[in-house]
Scaffold this motif. Sequence first.
Motif, PDB file in Angstrom:
ATOM      1  N   PHE A  10      41.956  11.010  17.071  1.00  0.00           N
ATOM      2  CA  PHE A  10      41.691  11.851  18.233  1.00  0.00           C
ATOM      3  C   PHE A  10      41.771  13.331  17.878  1.00  0.00           C
ATOM      4  CE2 PHE A  10      43.541   7.849  19.599  1.00  0.00           C
ATOM      5  CZ  PHE A  10      42.481   7.358  20.344  1.00  0.00           C
ATOM      6  N   CYS A  11      40.996  14.134  18.557  1.00  0.00           N
ATOM      7  CA  CYS A  11      40.928  15.575  18.317  1.00  0.00           C
ATOM      8  C   CYS A  11      42.117  16.287  18.947  1.00  0.00           C
ATOM      9  CB  CYS A  11      39.630  16.114  18.917  1.00  0.00           C
ATOM     10  SG  CYS A  11      39.422  17.885  18.741  1.00  0.00           S
ATOM     11  N   ASP A  12      42.719  17.212  18.186  1.00  0.00           N
ATOM     12  CA  ASP A  12      43.795  18.045  18.744  1.00  0.00           C
ATOM     13  C   ASP A  12      43.449  19.536  18.689  1.00  0.00           C
ATOM     14  OD1 ASP A  12      44.148  18.810  16.095  1.00  0.00           O
ATOM     15  OD2 ASP A  12      46.198  18.066  15.940  1.00  0.00           O
TER      16      ASP A  12
ATOM     17  N   LYS B  42      39.016  24.021  15.048  1.00  0.00           N
ATOM     18  CA  LYS B  42      38.641  25.407  15.355  1.00  0.00           C
ATOM     19  C   LYS B  42      38.963  26.360  14.213  1.00  0.00           C
ATOM     20  CE  LYS B  42      39.267  24.558  20.246  1.00  0.00           C
ATOM     21  NZ  LYS B  42      40.106  24.796  21.417  1.00  0.00           N
ATOM     22  N   ALA B  43      40.009  26.046  13.439  1.00  0.00           N
ATOM     23  CA  ALA B  43      40.421  26.908  12.333  1.00  0.00           C
ATOM     24  C   ALA B  43      39.407  26.931  11.194  1.00  0.00           C
ATOM     25  CB  ALA B  43      41.786  26.457  11.792  1.00  0.00           C
ATOM     26  N   VAL B  44      38.541  25.909  11.120  1.00  0.00           N
ATOM     27  CA  VAL B  44      37.558  25.850  10.039  1.00  0.00           C
ATOM     28  C   VAL B  44      36.121  25.887  10.550  1.00  0.00           C
ATOM     29  CG1 VAL B  44      39.066  24.699   8.387  1.00  0.00           C
ATOM     30  CG2 VAL B  44      37.734  23.329   9.971  1.00  0.00           C
TER      31      VAL B  44
ATOM     32  N   CYS C 293      36.854  16.144  11.420  1.00  0.00           N
ATOM     33  CA  CYS C 293      37.220  17.180  10.445  1.00  0.00           C
ATOM     34  C   CYS C 293      38.357  16.759   9.523  1.00  0.00           C
ATOM     35  CB  CYS C 293      37.594  18.485  11.148  1.00  0.00           C
ATOM     36  SG  CYS C 293      39.182  18.428  12.018  1.00  0.00           S
ATOM     37  N   GLY C 294      39.150  15.781   9.943  1.00  0.00           N
ATOM     38  CA  GLY C 294      40.273  15.331   9.123  1.00  0.00           C
ATOM     39  C   GLY C 294      41.530  16.165   9.269  1.00  0.00           C
ATOM     40  N   ARG C 295      41.531  17.155  10.139  1.00  0.00           N
ATOM     41  CA  ARG C 295      42.666  18.061  10.272  1.00  0.00           C
ATOM     42  C   ARG C 295      43.615  17.690  11.410  1.00  0.00           C
ATOM     43  NH1 ARG C 295      41.999  23.056   7.702  1.00  0.00           N
ATOM     44  NH2 ARG C 295      43.257  24.027   9.332  1.00  0.00           N
ATOM     45  N   SER C 296      43.188  16.846  12.330  1.00  0.00           N
ATOM     46  CA  SER C 296      43.996  16.518  13.500  1.00  0.00           C
ATOM     47  C   SER C 296      45.284  15.783  13.131  1.00  0.00           C
ATOM     48  CB  SER C 296      43.192  15.646  14.465  1.00  0.00           C
ATOM     49  OG  SER C 296      44.005  15.237  15.553  1.00  0.00           O
TER      50      SER C 296
END
Length: 54
Positions: free
Chosen positions: A10-12, A16-18, A2-5
């Motif tokens: 790695f996923c943080d 979930k927000a999008v 998603c590019g938001r982490s």
Amino acid sequence: ACGRSANQPFCDGSHKAVGMAPMGFTAEKTDTVYLCGCKTSKNAPFCDGSHKAL
């Protein structure tokens, strides 16, 4: 993916927000690979050099 982490690649949980889902990755062997950080690879999660065109 998603590019938001804040801990890329790695996923943080920021996805979930999008409403997106994380992309799983399991290393099948010990090797050197490059994971995509620009989010434009056609071979995600691996880098395919697409970032050079940005």
